[in-house]
Design a protein around this motif. Structure first.
Motif, PDB file in Angstrom:
ATOM      1  N   GLY A   1       6.634   3.535   5.100  1.00  0.00           N
ATOM      2  CA  GLY A   1       6.519   4.820   5.785  1.00  0.00           C
ATOM      3  C   GLY A   1       5.511   5.781   5.209  1.00  0.00           C
ATOM      4  N   GLY A   2       4.326   5.319   4.862  1.00  0.00           N
ATOM      5  CA  GLY A   2       3.280   6.226   4.407  1.00  0.00           C
ATOM      6  C   GLY A   2       3.086   6.264   2.917  1.00  0.00           C
ATOM      7  N   GLN A   3       3.988   5.677   2.153  1.00  0.00           N
ATOM      8  CA  GLN A   3       3.815   5.637   0.706  1.00  0.00           C
ATOM      9  C   GLN A   3       2.769   4.573   0.384  1.00  0.00           C
ATOM     10  OE1 GLN A   3       7.447   4.872  -1.365  1.00  0.00           O
ATOM     11  NE2 GLN A   3       6.495   4.873  -3.376  1.00  0.00           N
ATOM     12  N   PRO A   4       1.700   4.921  -0.337  1.00  0.00           N
ATOM     13  CA  PRO A   4       0.636   3.947  -0.609  1.00  0.00           C
ATOM     14  C   PRO A   4       1.149   2.738  -1.388  1.00  0.00           C
ATOM     15  CG  PRO A   4      -0.004   6.140  -1.366  1.00  0.00           C
ATOM     16  CD  PRO A   4       1.432   6.205  -0.968  1.00  0.00           C
ATOM     17  N   MET A   5       0.532   1.607  -1.146  1.00  0.00           N
ATOM     18  CA  MET A   5       0.825   0.380  -1.885  1.00  0.00           C
ATOM     19  C   MET A   5      -0.481  -0.146  -2.457  1.00  0.00           C
ATOM     20  SD  MET A   5       3.596  -1.612   0.504  1.00  0.00           S
ATOM     21  CE  MET A   5       4.093  -2.744  -0.797  1.00  0.00           C
ATOM     22  N   THR A   6      -0.457  -0.539  -3.718  1.00  0.00           N
ATOM     23  CA  THR A   6      -1.654  -1.080  -4.353  1.00  0.00           C
ATOM     24  C   THR A   6      -1.873  -2.521  -3.904  1.00  0.00           C
ATOM     25  OG1 THR A   6      -0.472  -1.954  -6.271  1.00  0.00           O
ATOM     26  CG2 THR A   6      -1.237   0.362  -6.407  1.00  0.00           C
ATOM     27  N   SER A   7      -3.079  -2.998  -4.135  1.00  0.00           N
ATOM     28  CA  SER A   7      -3.385  -4.397  -3.828  1.00  0.00           C
ATOM     29  C   SER A   7      -2.472  -5.328  -4.617  1.00  0.00           C
ATOM     30  CB  SER A   7      -4.852  -4.706  -4.147  1.00  0.00           C
ATOM     31  OG  SER A   7      -5.709  -3.959  -3.330  1.00  0.00           O
ATOM     32  N   ALA A   8      -2.150  -4.950  -5.842  1.00  0.00           N
ATOM     33  CA  ALA A   8      -1.258  -5.771  -6.667  1.00  0.00           C
ATOM     34  C   ALA A   8       0.153  -5.821  -6.076  1.00  0.00           C
ATOM     35  CB  ALA A   8      -1.213  -5.238  -8.095  1.00  0.00           C
ATOM     36  N   GLU A   9       0.664  -4.686  -5.609  1.00  0.00           N
ATOM     37  CA  GLU A   9       1.991  -4.671  -4.975  1.00  0.00           C
ATOM     38  C   GLU A   9       2.010  -5.519  -3.708  1.00  0.00           C
ATOM     39  OE1 GLU A   9       4.074  -0.413  -5.735  1.00  0.00           O
ATOM     40  OE2 GLU A   9       2.144  -0.341  -4.678  1.00  0.00           O
ATOM     41  N   LEU A  10       0.978  -5.373  -2.897  1.00  0.00           N
ATOM     42  CA  LEU A  10       0.893  -6.148  -1.659  1.00  0.00           C
ATOM     43  C   LEU A  10       0.738  -7.634  -1.949  1.00  0.00           C
ATOM     44  CD1 LEU A  10      -1.316  -3.668   0.349  1.00  0.00           C
ATOM     45  CD2 LEU A  10       1.052  -4.292   0.876  1.00  0.00           C
TER      46      LEU A  10
ATOM     47  N   GLY B   1      -2.021   7.173  -7.928  1.00  0.00           N
ATOM     48  CA  GLY B   1      -1.314   7.494  -6.694  1.00  0.00           C
ATOM     49  C   GLY B   1      -2.009   6.954  -5.461  1.00  0.00           C
ATOM     50  N   GLY B   2      -3.110   6.239  -5.665  1.00  0.00           N
ATOM     51  CA  GLY B   2      -3.854   5.678  -4.537  1.00  0.00           C
ATOM     52  C   GLY B   2      -3.284   4.346  -4.101  1.00  0.00           C
ATOM     53  N   GLY B   3      -3.967   3.729  -3.191  1.00  0.00           N
ATOM     54  CA  GLY B   3      -3.550   2.438  -2.672  1.00  0.00           C
ATOM     55  C   GLY B   3      -3.868   2.355  -1.196  1.00  0.00           C
ATOM     56  N   TRP B   4      -3.222   1.417  -0.530  1.00  0.00           N
ATOM     57  CA  TRP B   4      -3.428   1.176   0.897  1.00  0.00           C
ATOM     58  C   TRP B   4      -2.333   1.843   1.714  1.00  0.00           C
ATOM     59  CZ3 TRP B   4      -7.819  -1.167   2.336  1.00  0.00           C
ATOM     60  CH2 TRP B   4      -8.479  -1.973   1.408  1.00  0.00           C
ATOM     61  N   ASN B   5      -2.731   2.394   2.854  1.00  0.00           N
ATOM     62  CA  ASN B   5      -1.809   2.972   3.833  1.00  0.00           C
ATOM     63  C   ASN B   5      -2.217   2.513   5.218  1.00  0.00           C
ATOM     64  OD1 ASN B   5       0.110   4.798   2.657  1.00  0.00           O
ATOM     65  ND2 ASN B   5      -1.628   6.085   2.076  1.00  0.00           N
ATOM     66  N   LEU B   6      -1.274   2.534   6.143  1.00  0.00           N
ATOM     67  CA  LEU B   6      -1.630   2.353   7.542  1.00  0.00           C
ATOM     68  C   LEU B   6      -2.389   3.601   7.976  1.00  0.00           C
ATOM     69  CD1 LEU B   6       1.648   0.908   9.116  1.00  0.00           C
ATOM     70  CD2 LEU B   6      -0.429  -0.323   8.488  1.00  0.00           C
TER      71      LEU B   6
END
Length: 157
Positions: free
Chosen positions: A21-30, A61-66
């Motif tokens: 729901g909008g919380q960024p996810m890092t490439s490592a988490e994904l 606090g960065g990462g990927w979001n929709l």
């Protein structure tokens, strides 16, 4: 026919992102969620970012979001963004001197073109939100109706 692995990785990761729901996810988490390498995530997501499906932010606090609501992202758009078909159909190379093989090849080529049009039209009607609803329904049934705070029985530490 073989399903496209890049599409499977992309959909799996996008569904986890939608669930967050909008919380960024890092490439490592994904990568952990999809059982792959962070480099695969970054390469796969490059086309998705260019098409405005995902956005990324660097730093703490960065990462990927929709970049858009799951309801506005179709499987057809995702397939187009990663520039690979959902399924790859390859027909054997024909012997140009044989009229039988040539006739069979032309008939099969036409059938594959028609199947591709039908598949593409169907993919344009399925959204990421539709898939997320299906995953939640399956997860709910698997848990016997019990609610918990994890997605597919896994937390996202």
């Amino acid at each position: 026919m073989k399903r496209n692995e890049r599409l499977s990785v992309a959909l799996h990761a996008l569904l986890h992102m939608a669930e967050r729901g909008g919380q960024p996810m890092t490439s490592a988490e994904l990568a952990t969620c999809t059982d792959t390498n962070p480099v695969v995530i970054r390469r796969t997501f490059a086309g998705l970012r260019e098409r405005g499906i995902v956005a990324s932010a660097k730093g703490h606090g960065g990462g990927w979001n929709l970049a858009r609501a799951p309801e506005s992202i179709t499987l057809g758009q995702i397939q187009e963004a990663i520039a690979q078909r959902v399924v790859a159909v390859s027909l054997p190379e024909e012997s140009h001197g044989c009229l039988v093989e040539r006739a069979v090849g032309e008939a099969l080529d036409g059938a594959v073109r028609e199947a591709t049009r039908v598949l593409d039209a169907r993919l344009d009607t399925i959204t990421l939100a539709d898939l997320l609803a299906d995953v939640r329904r399956l997860d709910h049934a698997r848990k016997g109706g019990a609610k918990d705070d994890t997605f597919l029985g896994r937390s996202h530490g």
